[in-house]
Scaffold this motif. Sequence first.
Motif, PDB file in Angstrom:
ATOM      1  N   GLY A   1      -3.053   9.167  15.785  1.00  0.00           N
ATOM      2  CA  GLY A   1      -2.978   9.124  14.327  1.00  0.00           C
ATOM      3  C   GLY A   1      -1.549   8.986  13.843  1.00  0.00           C
ATOM      4  N   THR A   2      -0.620   9.667  14.516  1.00  0.00           N
ATOM      5  CA  THR A   2       0.785   9.607  14.087  1.00  0.00           C
ATOM      6  C   THR A   2       1.353   8.199  14.273  1.00  0.00           C
ATOM      7  OG1 THR A   2       1.330  10.542  16.247  1.00  0.00           O
ATOM      8  CG2 THR A   2       1.404  12.043  14.395  1.00  0.00           C
ATOM      9  N   ALA A   3       0.970   7.525  15.364  1.00  0.00           N
ATOM     10  CA  ALA A   3       1.442   6.147  15.603  1.00  0.00           C
ATOM     11  C   ALA A   3       0.937   5.227  14.497  1.00  0.00           C
ATOM     12  CB  ALA A   3       0.964   5.649  16.962  1.00  0.00           C
ATOM     13  N   PHE A   4      -0.337   5.404  14.112  1.00  0.00           N
ATOM     14  CA  PHE A   4      -0.908   4.565  13.051  1.00  0.00           C
ATOM     15  C   PHE A   4      -0.220   4.847  11.714  1.00  0.00           C
ATOM     16  CE2 PHE A   4      -4.135   4.242   9.619  1.00  0.00           C
ATOM     17  CZ  PHE A   4      -4.194   2.850   9.560  1.00  0.00           C
ATOM     18  N   LEU A   5      -0.019   6.120  11.403  1.00  0.00           N
ATOM     19  CA  LEU A   5       0.560   6.491  10.101  1.00  0.00           C
ATOM     20  C   LEU A   5       1.984   5.953   9.926  1.00  0.00           C
ATOM     21  CD1 LEU A   5      -0.722  10.139   9.605  1.00  0.00           C
ATOM     22  CD2 LEU A   5      -1.341   8.132   8.235  1.00  0.00           C
ATOM     23  N   LYS A   6       2.725   5.852  11.042  1.00  0.00           N
ATOM     24  CA  LYS A   6       4.099   5.316  10.953  1.00  0.00           C
ATOM     25  C   LYS A   6       4.094   3.897  10.391  1.00  0.00           C
ATOM     26  CE  LYS A   6       6.300   7.979  14.619  1.00  0.00           C
ATOM     27  NZ  LYS A   6       6.482   8.008  16.075  1.00  0.00           N
TER      28      LYS A   6
ATOM     29  N   VAL B   1      -5.413  12.740   9.505  1.00  0.00           N
ATOM     30  CA  VAL B   1      -4.914  11.366   9.327  1.00  0.00           C
ATOM     31  C   VAL B   1      -5.495  10.776   8.041  1.00  0.00           C
ATOM     32  CG1 VAL B   1      -4.903   9.026  10.288  1.00  0.00           C
ATOM     33  CG2 VAL B   1      -4.620  10.993  11.805  1.00  0.00           C
ATOM     34  N   GLN B   2      -6.789  11.019   7.824  1.00  0.00           N
ATOM     35  CA  GLN B   2      -7.461  10.524   6.618  1.00  0.00           C
ATOM     36  C   GLN B   2      -6.796  11.098   5.360  1.00  0.00           C
ATOM     37  OE1 GLN B   2     -11.564  11.739   6.417  1.00  0.00           O
ATOM     38  NE2 GLN B   2     -12.143  10.184   4.918  1.00  0.00           N
ATOM     39  N   GLN B   3      -6.487  12.386   5.405  1.00  0.00           N
ATOM     40  CA  GLN B   3      -5.837  13.038   4.265  1.00  0.00           C
ATOM     41  C   GLN B   3      -4.434  12.470   4.043  1.00  0.00           C
ATOM     42  OE1 GLN B   3      -5.736  17.326   4.578  1.00  0.00           O
ATOM     43  NE2 GLN B   3      -4.504  17.555   2.730  1.00  0.00           N
ATOM     44  N   ALA B   4      -3.693  12.277   5.141  1.00  0.00           N
ATOM     45  CA  ALA B   4      -2.333  11.729   5.044  1.00  0.00           C
ATOM     46  C   ALA B   4      -2.365  10.309   4.481  1.00  0.00           C
ATOM     47  CB  ALA B   4      -1.660  11.738   6.417  1.00  0.00           C
ATOM     48  N   MET B   5      -3.374   9.520   4.860  1.00  0.00           N
ATOM     49  CA  MET B   5      -3.516   8.168   4.301  1.00  0.00           C
ATOM     50  C   MET B   5      -3.684   8.237   2.784  1.00  0.00           C
ATOM     51  SD  MET B   5      -6.094   6.385   7.071  1.00  0.00           S
ATOM     52  CE  MET B   5      -6.459   4.935   6.041  1.00  0.00           C
ATOM     53  N   ALA B   6      -4.539   9.159   2.335  1.00  0.00           N
ATOM     54  CA  ALA B   6      -4.785   9.304   0.891  1.00  0.00           C
ATOM     55  C   ALA B   6      -3.504   9.708   0.166  1.00  0.00           C
ATOM     56  CB  ALA B   6      -5.889  10.335   0.658  1.00  0.00           C
ATOM     57  N   GLU B   7      -2.759  10.657   0.761  1.00  0.00           N
ATOM     58  CA  GLU B   7      -1.513  11.136   0.132  1.00  0.00           C
ATOM     59  C   GLU B   7      -0.465  10.031   0.046  1.00  0.00           C
ATOM     60  OE1 GLU B   7      -0.573  14.422   2.630  1.00  0.00           O
ATOM     61  OE2 GLU B   7      -2.029  15.768   1.673  1.00  0.00           O
TER      62      GLU B   7
END
Length: 204
Positions: A37-42, A66-72
Amino acid sequence: MTTKRLIHIVDDEEAIRRSASFMLKTSGFAVETWPSGTAFLKEARSAEPGCVLLDIRMPEMDGLEVQQAMAERGVALPVIILTGHGDVGIAVRAMKAGAVDFLEKPFEKAQLLAAIDAAFDRLQAADKQAARAADATVLLGALTPRERDVLDGLARGLPNKTIAYDLGISPRTVEVHRANLMQKLEVRSLSDALRIAFAAGLGA
């Protein structure tokens, strides 16, 4: 820009990334894989629009985080949650947070493709909605602040008298503003004016 529909597979199990990737490529999709998830979020902010297949159980960050971080971060890509554990509680949380669907591993190809179709329908609808909102905002730019206030009151379902009282003007002046804003928006009915107002976020 690829003409193929893109799928981002976010899963820490290489075997899943490989098999899902093969299944999707042979079904005509473009695929990018991410080991965490961290690799994708970067890269998520600049990632090409597509659908995200997101595993629930991952080290560092789980799928819900990861879903929450995407929304934020304002990454509005549709998410399909994958899990190897029949955890209904997690499924409900994922769906409440906006996931399109929830699939248990091992999943059927037909089930996955149906979920992906639903995800791309949502992406298309979001694009259309964003375009409508942008158009509506441009249209409202032609209004004076007072005309915009009157339209906002109408969008909140208020009668002319209440709008007049709230703005400290006469009901007759509200009618004049209402006639002017309808002319500027080039609409004939109040319902057409309200559609523009709602698309631009007025009346909330």
